[in-house]
Design an enzyme around this catalytic site. Structure first.
Site, PDB file in Angstrom:
ATOM      1  N   ASN A 102       0.826  -1.202   0.000  1.00  0.00           N
ATOM      2  CA  ASN A 102       0.000   0.000   0.000  1.00  0.00           C
ATOM      3  C   ASN A 102       0.861   1.253   0.000  1.00  0.00           C
ATOM      4  O   ASN A 102       1.947   1.267   0.589  1.00  0.00           O
ATOM      5  CB  ASN A 102      -0.932   0.015   1.222  1.00  0.00           C
ATOM      6  CG  ASN A 102      -1.888  -1.171   1.207  1.00  0.00           C
ATOM      7  OD1 ASN A 102      -2.096  -1.777   0.164  1.00  0.00           O
ATOM      8  ND2 ASN A 102      -2.433  -1.507   2.356  1.00  0.00           N
ATOM      9  N   VAL A 103       0.363   2.266  -0.649  1.00  0.00           N
ATOM     10  CA  VAL A 103       1.097   3.543  -0.757  1.00  0.00           C
ATOM     11  C   VAL A 103       0.358   4.649   0.012  1.00  0.00           C
ATOM     12  O   VAL A 103       0.626   5.818  -0.166  1.00  0.00           O
ATOM     13  CB  VAL A 103       1.239   3.939  -2.251  1.00  0.00           C
ATOM     14  CG1 VAL A 103       2.117   2.936  -2.993  1.00  0.00           C
ATOM     15  CG2 VAL A 103      -0.122   4.065  -2.949  1.00  0.00           C
ATOM     16  N   ASP A 104      -0.563   4.212   0.917  1.00  0.00           N
ATOM     17  CA  ASP A 104      -1.453   5.177   1.596  1.00  0.00           C
ATOM     18  C   ASP A 104      -0.932   5.662   2.946  1.00  0.00           C
ATOM     19  O   ASP A 104      -1.595   6.476   3.588  1.00  0.00           O
ATOM     20  CB  ASP A 104      -2.864   4.561   1.756  1.00  0.00           C
ATOM     21  CG  ASP A 104      -2.860   3.243   2.578  1.00  0.00           C
ATOM     22  OD1 ASP A 104      -3.758   2.402   2.358  1.00  0.00           O
ATOM     23  OD2 ASP A 104      -1.956   3.069   3.415  1.00  0.00           O
ATOM     24  N   HIS A 118       6.137  -0.599  -2.425  1.00  0.00           N
ATOM     25  CA  HIS A 118       5.643   0.086  -3.629  1.00  0.00           C
ATOM     26  C   HIS A 118       5.692   1.601  -3.463  1.00  0.00           C
ATOM     27  O   HIS A 118       5.100   2.328  -4.264  1.00  0.00           O
ATOM     28  CB  HIS A 118       4.203  -0.352  -3.965  1.00  0.00           C
ATOM     29  CG  HIS A 118       4.136  -1.751  -4.509  1.00  0.00           C
ATOM     30  ND1 HIS A 118       2.945  -2.437  -4.633  1.00  0.00           N
ATOM     31  CD2 HIS A 118       5.105  -2.595  -4.950  1.00  0.00           C
ATOM     32  CE1 HIS A 118       3.197  -3.634  -5.145  1.00  0.00           C
ATOM     33  NE2 HIS A 118       4.486  -3.768  -5.340  1.00  0.00           N
ATOM     34  N   CYS A 147       9.615  20.932  -9.075  1.00  0.00           N
ATOM     35  CA  CYS A 147      10.696  21.048  -8.085  1.00  0.00           C
ATOM     36  C   CYS A 147      11.283  22.465  -8.152  1.00  0.00           C
ATOM     37  O   CYS A 147      11.153  23.146  -9.180  1.00  0.00           O
ATOM     38  CB  CYS A 147      11.774  20.010  -8.424  1.00  0.00           C
ATOM     39  SG  CYS A 147      13.199  20.079  -7.309  1.00  0.00           S
ATOM     40  N   SER A 188      -4.829  -9.334  -3.404  1.00  0.00           N
ATOM     41  CA  SER A 188      -5.295 -10.277  -4.434  1.00  0.00           C
ATOM     42  C   SER A 188      -4.150 -11.191  -4.871  1.00  0.00           C
ATOM     43  O   SER A 188      -4.362 -12.119  -5.662  1.00  0.00           O
ATOM     44  CB  SER A 188      -5.819  -9.489  -5.640  1.00  0.00           C
ATOM     45  OG  SER A 188      -4.808  -8.598  -6.117  1.00  0.00           O
ATOM     46  N   GLU A 214     -12.335 -12.883   0.309  1.00  0.00           N
ATOM     47  CA  GLU A 214     -12.662 -13.853  -0.750  1.00  0.00           C
ATOM     48  C   GLU A 214     -11.420 -14.669  -1.087  1.00  0.00           C
ATOM     49  O   GLU A 214     -10.320 -14.364  -0.654  1.00  0.00           O
ATOM     50  CB  GLU A 214     -13.175 -13.126  -1.998  1.00  0.00           C
ATOM     51  CG  GLU A 214     -12.138 -12.201  -2.619  1.00  0.00           C
ATOM     52  CD  GLU A 214     -12.731 -11.337  -3.746  1.00  0.00           C
ATOM     53  OE1 GLU A 214     -13.964 -11.210  -3.835  1.00  0.00           O
ATOM     54  OE2 GLU A 214     -11.934 -10.793  -4.514  1.00  0.00           O
TER      55      GLU A 214
END
Ligand code: BV8
Length: 243
Positions: A102-104, A118, A147, A188, A214
């Site tokens: 996750n990148v959150d 990631h 930048c 997944s 699932e």
């Protein structure tokens, strides 16, 4: 609550060489869309146009608009009981390795020390200076952000076709090789090389437990599958009441 075997409970209580690999599913209960579920991120956009160097070169404005929207959405979200349970468990068992796709940044906001293989949405990189820095501005003042040296910044995330960060992925591979217990949570298991980590661990004798709502391509390889939302399963499994 999914039933947990005595073997898994013992390994969790022992807390030696435990690795947890998380994906978008652990952030679902924080309100962050997953990638491949309904209303997922990829449902509306073509992945090649957005999360790839070619897509960015072709249209940095479009790609940054998508990332800025995700940054805004995620900045309004908070870690959930699943993130907090993993953070508490890692504090109790410092030898625990948390690897996230996750990148959150929600694991870090929950107090964990994750290997972010990631990258992270709230870091930017200057391709000219090669410098990476945190950027929490929501929304971004200009799209695409520039930048100080004048170059167009890029998100510090790993796009398809790009190599994963050597240090983080090297530590994740080493932890997978040594793992006694490997938890795969909310992914997944489709994206490589991240998805190879549980396979490596299992091949070296780790006990592999999957937590998901699932079945996935990994389920058949797992020693145990706990079906249920991570925010409900993890506090009970890790012996952490939700503080
Ligand atoms: C690379 C960052 C090599 C950007 C992302 C074999 C080996 C090596 C590479 C490949 C290979 N085969 C194919 C490849 C190429 C590719 C790949 O894997 N493609 C896949 C699609 C087939 N891999 C790459 O390109 C990687 N780079 O290999 O470079 C190389 C070699 C030579 C030269 C140069 C390079 C780079 C991969 C990283 C891509 N970046 N994201 C961004 O986010 O914007 S991938 C993206 O998918 C996210 O990072 C995400 O984390 C990741 C995986 O998705 P999931 O997290 O699993 O999310 P998903 O929605 O799919 O699933 C959610 C799950 O949660 C579901 O199972 C659902 O049931 C469950 N769930 C839902 N709710 C809950 C829940 N579970 C529990 N509780 C709930 N409440």
């Amino acid at each position: 609550m999914a039933s947990v075997s005595a073997r898994l409970r013992d390994l969790v209580a022992r807390g030696r060489n435990v690795v947890a690999l998380t994906g978008a599913g652990i952030s679902a209960e924080s309100g962050v869309p997953t990638f491949r579920g309904k209303d997922g991120f990829w449902e509306k956009e073509s992945i090649e146009d957005l999360a790839s160097p070619r897509g960015f070169r072709r249209d940095p404005r479009r790609v940054w608009s998508w990332y800025d929207a995700r940054r805004r959405q995620i900045a309004a979200c908070s870690p959930n009981a699943g993130h907090r349970a993993l953070a508490a468990y890692q504090a109790q068992h410092p030898g625990t390795t948390l690897v996230t796709q996750n990148v959150d940044a929600l694991h870090r906001r929950a107090g964990s020390r994750p290997l972010e293989i990631h990258g992270c949405l709230f870091r930017v990189r200057c391709p000219r200076e090669g410098v990476t820095r945190e950027d929490l501005r929501v929304p971004l003042p200009e799209i695409p952000p520039v930048c100080g040296c004048g170059a167009t910044l890029r998100p510090d995330v790993v796009w398809f076709g790009e190599l994963l960060p050597e240090k983080e992925m090297g530590e994740a591979m080493e932890a997978a090789r040594r793992a006694e217990l490997f938890l795969v949570i909310g992914t997944s298991s489709l994206v490589y090389p991240a998805a190879s980590l549980p396979e490596i661990a299992r091949g070296r004798g780790a006990y592999l437990a999957e937590i998901n709502v699932e079945e996935t391509p990994l389920s058949a390889l797992a020693d145990e599958v706990l079906t249920g939302p991570a925010a409900e399963v993890l506090p009970g499994l890790l012996g952490i009441g939700d503080p």
